[in-house]
Every structure is written in C-alpha cells, then in structure tokens.
Design a protein around this motif. Structure first.
Motif, PDB file in Angstrom:
ATOM      1  N   SER A  58      -5.965   5.448 -42.413  1.00 49.03           N
ATOM      2  CA  SER A  58      -4.927   6.273 -42.215  1.00 49.03           C
ATOM      3  C   SER A  58      -3.823   5.372 -41.648  1.00 49.03           C
ATOM      4  CB  SER A  58      -5.014   7.321 -41.232  1.00 49.03           C
ATOM      5  OG  SER A  58      -3.965   8.261 -40.849  1.00 49.03           O
ATOM      6  N   GLY A  59      -2.567   5.649 -41.965  1.00 49.75           N
ATOM      7  CA  GLY A  59      -1.375   4.819 -41.560  1.00 49.75           C
ATOM      8  C   GLY A  59      -0.255   5.851 -41.647  1.00 49.75           C
ATOM      9  N   ASN A  60       0.613   5.499 -40.743  1.00 52.02           N
ATOM     10  CA  ASN A  60       1.983   6.386 -40.862  1.00 52.02           C
ATOM     11  C   ASN A  60       2.904   5.688 -40.149  1.00 52.02           C
ATOM     12  OD1 ASN A  60       0.086   7.851 -38.419  1.00 52.02           O
ATOM     13  ND2 ASN A  60       2.239   7.716 -37.636  1.00 52.02           N
ATOM     14  N   LEU A  61       4.304   6.318 -40.306  1.00 51.36           N
ATOM     15  CA  LEU A  61       5.619   6.081 -39.507  1.00 51.36           C
ATOM     16  C   LEU A  61       6.036   7.118 -38.598  1.00 51.36           C
ATOM     17  CD1 LEU A  61       7.741   4.216 -41.999  1.00 51.36           C
ATOM     18  CD2 LEU A  61       6.579   3.228 -40.241  1.00 51.36           C
ATOM     19  N   SER A  62       6.281   6.950 -37.562  1.00 45.80           N
ATOM     20  CA  SER A  62       6.739   8.118 -36.495  1.00 45.80           C
ATOM     21  C   SER A  62       7.929   7.846 -35.672  1.00 45.80           C
ATOM     22  CB  SER A  62       5.549   7.987 -35.368  1.00 45.80           C
ATOM     23  OG  SER A  62       4.358   8.157 -36.050  1.00 45.80           O
ATOM     24  N   TYR A  63       8.654   9.018 -35.684  1.00 45.32           N
ATOM     25  CA  TYR A  63       9.699   9.074 -34.621  1.00 45.32           C
ATOM     26  C   TYR A  63       9.323   9.554 -33.516  1.00 45.32           C
ATOM     27  CZ  TYR A  63      14.202  10.474 -32.598  1.00 45.32           C
ATOM     28  OH  TYR A  63      15.108  10.831 -31.884  1.00 45.32           O
ATOM     29  N   ASN A  71     -12.723  17.495 -38.854  1.00 47.89           N
ATOM     30  CA  ASN A  71     -12.179  16.094 -38.893  1.00 47.89           C
ATOM     31  C   ASN A  71     -12.561  15.419 -37.606  1.00 47.89           C
ATOM     32  OD1 ASN A  71      -9.484  14.683 -37.732  1.00 47.89           O
ATOM     33  ND2 ASN A  71     -10.041  14.025 -39.966  1.00 47.89           N
ATOM     34  N   ILE A  72     -12.584  14.202 -37.687  1.00 45.79           N
ATOM     35  CA  ILE A  72     -12.945  13.389 -36.356  1.00 45.79           C
ATOM     36  C   ILE A  72     -11.987  12.167 -36.652  1.00 45.79           C
ATOM     37  CG2 ILE A  72     -14.247  11.667 -34.921  1.00 45.79           C
ATOM     38  CD1 ILE A  72     -16.646  13.513 -35.424  1.00 45.79           C
ATOM     39  N   GLU A  73     -11.077  11.699 -35.792  1.00 45.24           N
ATOM     40  CA  GLU A  73     -10.107  10.621 -36.104  1.00 45.24           C
ATOM     41  C   GLU A  73      -9.882   9.639 -34.979  1.00 45.24           C
ATOM     42  OE1 GLU A  73      -6.534  10.571 -38.992  1.00 45.24           O
ATOM     43  OE2 GLU A  73      -5.695  10.805 -36.986  1.00 45.24           O
ATOM     44  N   ALA A  74      -9.798   8.481 -35.227  1.00 36.08           N
ATOM     45  CA  ALA A  74      -9.488   7.391 -34.028  1.00 36.08           C
ATOM     46  C   ALA A  74      -8.254   6.756 -34.481  1.00 36.08           C
ATOM     47  CB  ALA A  74     -10.335   6.581 -33.787  1.00 36.08           C
ATOM     48  N   LYS A  75      -7.243   6.569 -33.594  1.00 37.09           N
ATOM     49  CA  LYS A  75      -6.121   6.153 -34.199  1.00 37.09           C
ATOM     50  C   LYS A  75      -5.363   5.114 -33.006  1.00 37.09           C
ATOM     51  CE  LYS A  75      -3.530   7.751 -37.501  1.00 37.09           C
ATOM     52  NZ  LYS A  75      -2.650   8.589 -38.223  1.00 37.09           N
ATOM     53  N   TYR A  76      -4.771   3.981 -33.476  1.00 41.02           N
ATOM     54  CA  TYR A  76      -3.863   3.138 -32.184  1.00 41.02           C
ATOM     55  C   TYR A  76      -2.632   3.408 -32.747  1.00 41.02           C
ATOM     56  CZ  TYR A  76      -3.085  -0.606 -29.185  1.00 41.02           C
ATOM     57  OH  TYR A  76      -2.746  -1.299 -28.113  1.00 41.02           O
ATOM     58  N   GLY A  88       7.983   4.233 -34.301  1.00 38.98           N
ATOM     59  CA  GLY A  88       6.703   3.359 -34.335  1.00 38.98           C
ATOM     60  C   GLY A  88       6.004   3.622 -35.459  1.00 38.98           C
ATOM     61  N   ALA A  89       4.607   3.298 -35.241  1.00 35.43           N
ATOM     62  CA  ALA A  89       3.804   3.671 -36.234  1.00 35.43           C
ATOM     63  C   ALA A  89       2.124   3.932 -35.711  1.00 35.43           C
ATOM     64  CB  ALA A  89       3.542   2.161 -37.239  1.00 35.43           C
ATOM     65  N   GLY A  90       1.422   4.163 -36.574  1.00 35.94           N
ATOM     66  CA  GLY A  90      -0.134   4.682 -36.325  1.00 35.94           C
ATOM     67  C   GLY A  90      -0.807   4.083 -37.270  1.00 35.94           C
ATOM     68  N   LEU A  91      -1.947   3.489 -36.919  1.00 34.78           N
ATOM     69  CA  LEU A  91      -3.131   2.924 -37.892  1.00 34.78           C
ATOM     70  C   LEU A  91      -4.429   3.466 -37.373  1.00 34.78           C
ATOM     71  CD1 LEU A  91      -2.032  -0.964 -38.110  1.00 34.78           C
ATOM     72  CD2 LEU A  91      -1.739   1.042 -39.798  1.00 34.78           C
ATOM     73  N   GLY A  92      -5.384   3.869 -38.296  1.00 37.26           N
ATOM     74  CA  GLY A  92      -6.527   4.600 -37.693  1.00 37.26           C
ATOM     75  C   GLY A  92      -7.475   5.040 -38.858  1.00 37.26           C
ATOM     76  N   ALA A  93      -8.780   5.413 -38.448  1.00 42.14           N
ATOM     77  CA  ALA A  93      -9.692   5.740 -39.451  1.00 42.14           C
ATOM     78  C   ALA A  93     -10.380   7.086 -38.748  1.00 42.14           C
ATOM     79  CB  ALA A  93     -10.677   4.691 -39.606  1.00 42.14           C
ATOM     80  N   GLY A  94     -11.037   7.800 -39.864  1.00 42.50           N
ATOM     81  CA  GLY A  94     -11.517   9.208 -39.548  1.00 42.50           C
ATOM     82  C   GLY A  94     -12.516   9.498 -40.571  1.00 42.50           C
ATOM     83  N   LEU A  95     -13.172  10.906 -40.517  1.00 41.73           N
ATOM     84  CA  LEU A  95     -14.220  11.283 -40.918  1.00 41.73           C
ATOM     85  C   LEU A  95     -13.594  12.847 -41.329  1.00 41.73           C
ATOM     86  CD1 LEU A  95     -17.524  10.115 -39.754  1.00 41.73           C
ATOM     87  CD2 LEU A  95     -16.508   9.346 -41.747  1.00 41.73           C
ATOM     88  N   SER A 134       5.323  12.590 -37.475  1.00 40.62           N
ATOM     89  CA  SER A 134       4.985  11.449 -38.262  1.00 40.62           C
ATOM     90  C   SER A 134       4.737  11.922 -39.723  1.00 40.62           C
ATOM     91  CB  SER A 134       3.504  11.105 -37.501  1.00 40.62           C
ATOM     92  OG  SER A 134       3.401  10.867 -36.374  1.00 40.62           O
ATOM     93  N   ALA A 135       4.962  10.562 -40.480  1.00 38.03           N
ATOM     94  CA  ALA A 135       4.591  10.916 -41.873  1.00 38.03           C
ATOM     95  C   ALA A 135       3.988   9.835 -42.501  1.00 38.03           C
ATOM     96  CB  ALA A 135       6.054  11.248 -42.952  1.00 38.03           C
ATOM     97  N   GLY A 136       3.018  10.103 -43.380  1.00 37.48           N
ATOM     98  CA  GLY A 136       2.077   8.901 -43.627  1.00 37.48           C
ATOM     99  C   GLY A 136       1.191   9.227 -44.790  1.00 37.48           C
ATOM    100  N   PHE A 137       0.046   8.448 -44.905  1.00 38.80           N
ATOM    101  CA  PHE A 137      -0.874   8.611 -45.814  1.00 38.80           C
ATOM    102  C   PHE A 137      -2.474   8.468 -45.413  1.00 38.80           C
ATOM    103  CE2 PHE A 137       2.907   7.025 -47.908  1.00 38.80           C
ATOM    104  CZ  PHE A 137       3.052   8.098 -48.962  1.00 38.80           C
ATOM    105  N   ASP A 138      -3.457   9.179 -45.889  1.00 36.81           N
ATOM    106  CA  ASP A 138      -4.753   8.903 -45.705  1.00 36.81           C
ATOM    107  C   ASP A 138      -5.261   8.535 -47.001  1.00 36.81           C
ATOM    108  OD1 ASP A 138      -4.428  10.087 -43.040  1.00 36.81           O
ATOM    109  OD2 ASP A 138      -5.231  11.891 -43.538  1.00 36.81           O
ATOM    110  N   LEU A 139      -6.115   7.424 -47.091  1.00 40.03           N
ATOM    111  CA  LEU A 139      -6.494   6.590 -48.178  1.00 40.03           C
ATOM    112  C   LEU A 139      -8.185   6.887 -48.108  1.00 40.03           C
ATOM    113  CD1 LEU A 139      -6.596   5.235 -50.828  1.00 40.03           C
ATOM    114  CD2 LEU A 139      -6.572   2.919 -49.440  1.00 40.03           C
TER     115      LEU A 139
END
Length: 221
Positions: free
Chosen positions: A137-142, A187-192, A170-177, A120-125
């Motif tokens: 968080s969002g990313n693209l994934s192979y 870190n704690i993170e939830a992602k779909y 595919g891709a992933g979308l999530g949020a964390g602390l 995966s590669a993406g960004f945390d805002l």
C-alpha cells in the motif's frame, strides 16, 4: 487548504465511481500508533510471543498511541484498489506536575497530547486475490496536526487548554492482508507514515510513526 483537499478527494471518488460503475467499499479501522522513537520499545522481539505477553505489548503500545479511522476503497482492476480515508492518531506525550502548597489546589498537572489527522488517497496493489489476499500500500496524505496542553487540577480536568494547529503533506507505505468473507472483508495492515515531507519549517525534526491495525470493510468488490 484542508477543505480543498477534502473536496478533491470526494471529487476523485465520484469520477472513478462513475467511470467504473462499481460500489465503493466503506470500512473502519483501529489499532496502535507508535511514534518513531518508541517503535523498538513496543515491538522488541523479546516482548512479542503467543502467550499472555502479547497482550502486554498491546497495552504498552496503546499507552504510546492509538488510531481510529474510516476508509473508502474502489476496485480499479483485479489486483488494484484505489483507497482513501480519514483517521485520528492520538499520542499522549508527557505529564508535568507543579506543586503550590499555599494554594487551594496544591497540585497542578499539565498534560501534552499530540494528534495527527491525515486525509489520505492512494492505492493497494494485491500480489494475489483469494480468501487471503496480501497487498502493498502507498498513499499521499494531508496531515492536520493539533498539539494540546491540558490543565488538570486535583485529577479533575478543567475546560482550560491551549493548543497549536498546523498542517503538513506526507505519505504512507505499508503492507497488509485482506480476508474475504463474502459479506465483509477483514483486514490487518502495518504502515509507516512520513508526516512532514512537505511544508516543514526550518530545523523542524522529522515526524514519523508506525501503525498496526485491524479493520472491516463492507462492499467494494
């Protein structure tokens, strides 16, 4: 194609690190990976509480799936990080018992296991930066997909297995602390995750899953 994706990922990290002259953070993560069909069964509000039932949820979730991952992150600004990583998501599926009374091994057990390995590669805002820093968080994934059938006899696993491998984008979308402890970041993170957005075959069903995990990162500030 997988080798090309890995080379591109490391090339991007090299260029970004050269441009920004900052340390790349390195970390590990672990947690539950839950197939879309089992999310309600694991995260039902009646099951989640702050007493011992909470640990029952963790144990139940681990039976449906779990993940282990390594992550790299590079700060681009005060509120934006570039992040990449590799993880193993393992989903034990079904168990089928076959009985052969007249054979030396009278019971044969077939187990199916599904492994999703995203690069995966993406960004945390970050919404704000402090000791506790929430982010989206969002990313693209192979995705490298491995479906395995293991043959078990008399509860002893044999070195006999059939497997099928394929790949998807595919891709992933999530949020964390993030919790900043100066030396390390917890870190704690939830992602779909959407596994087969690109590359699926005709009549292939959607492959989606949810992860909930904890992690630790060294550096990258």
């Amino acid at each position: 194609m997988k080798k090309n994706v890995i080379l591109v990922l490391f090339f991007v990290f090299f260029i970004l690190n050269h441009i920004y002259s900052k340390n790349i953070g390195f970390g590990f993560s672990v947690g539950l990976a839950t197939p879309n069909s089992q999310i309600n069964n694991v995260y039902n509000s009646d099951k989640i509480s702050l007493n011992n039932k909470f640990w029952d949820v963790i144990r139940q979730g681990a039976k449906n799936g779990y993940f282990l991952g390594v992550n790299l992150n590079l700060p681009l600004s005060n509120n934006l990080d570039f992040k990449g990583g590799l993880s193993l998501n393992r989903f034990p599926q079904t168990e089928l018992r076959l009985f052969f009374p007249e054979q030396p091994y009278d019971t044969v057990v077939l187990k199916t296991i599904q492994n999703f390995i995203p690069i995966s590669a993406g960004f945390d805002l970050f919404l704000l930066k402090s000791f506790v820093s929430p982010y989206i968080s969002g990313n693209l994934s192979y995705f490298y997909l491995v479906n395995t059938i293991d043959i078990v006899k008399l509860n002893q696993e044999l070195p006999i297995a059939t497997s099928k491998t394929e790949s998807r984008i595919g891709a992933g979308l999530g949020a964390g602390l993030d919790f900043d402890f100066e030396i390390v970041t917890l870190n704690i993170e939830a992602k779909y995750w959407f596994v087969n957005l690109i590359g699926n075959v005709t009549n292939e069903s959607n492959k989606n899953y949810f992860t909930l995990g904890v992690g630790i990162t060294f550096g990258g500030k």
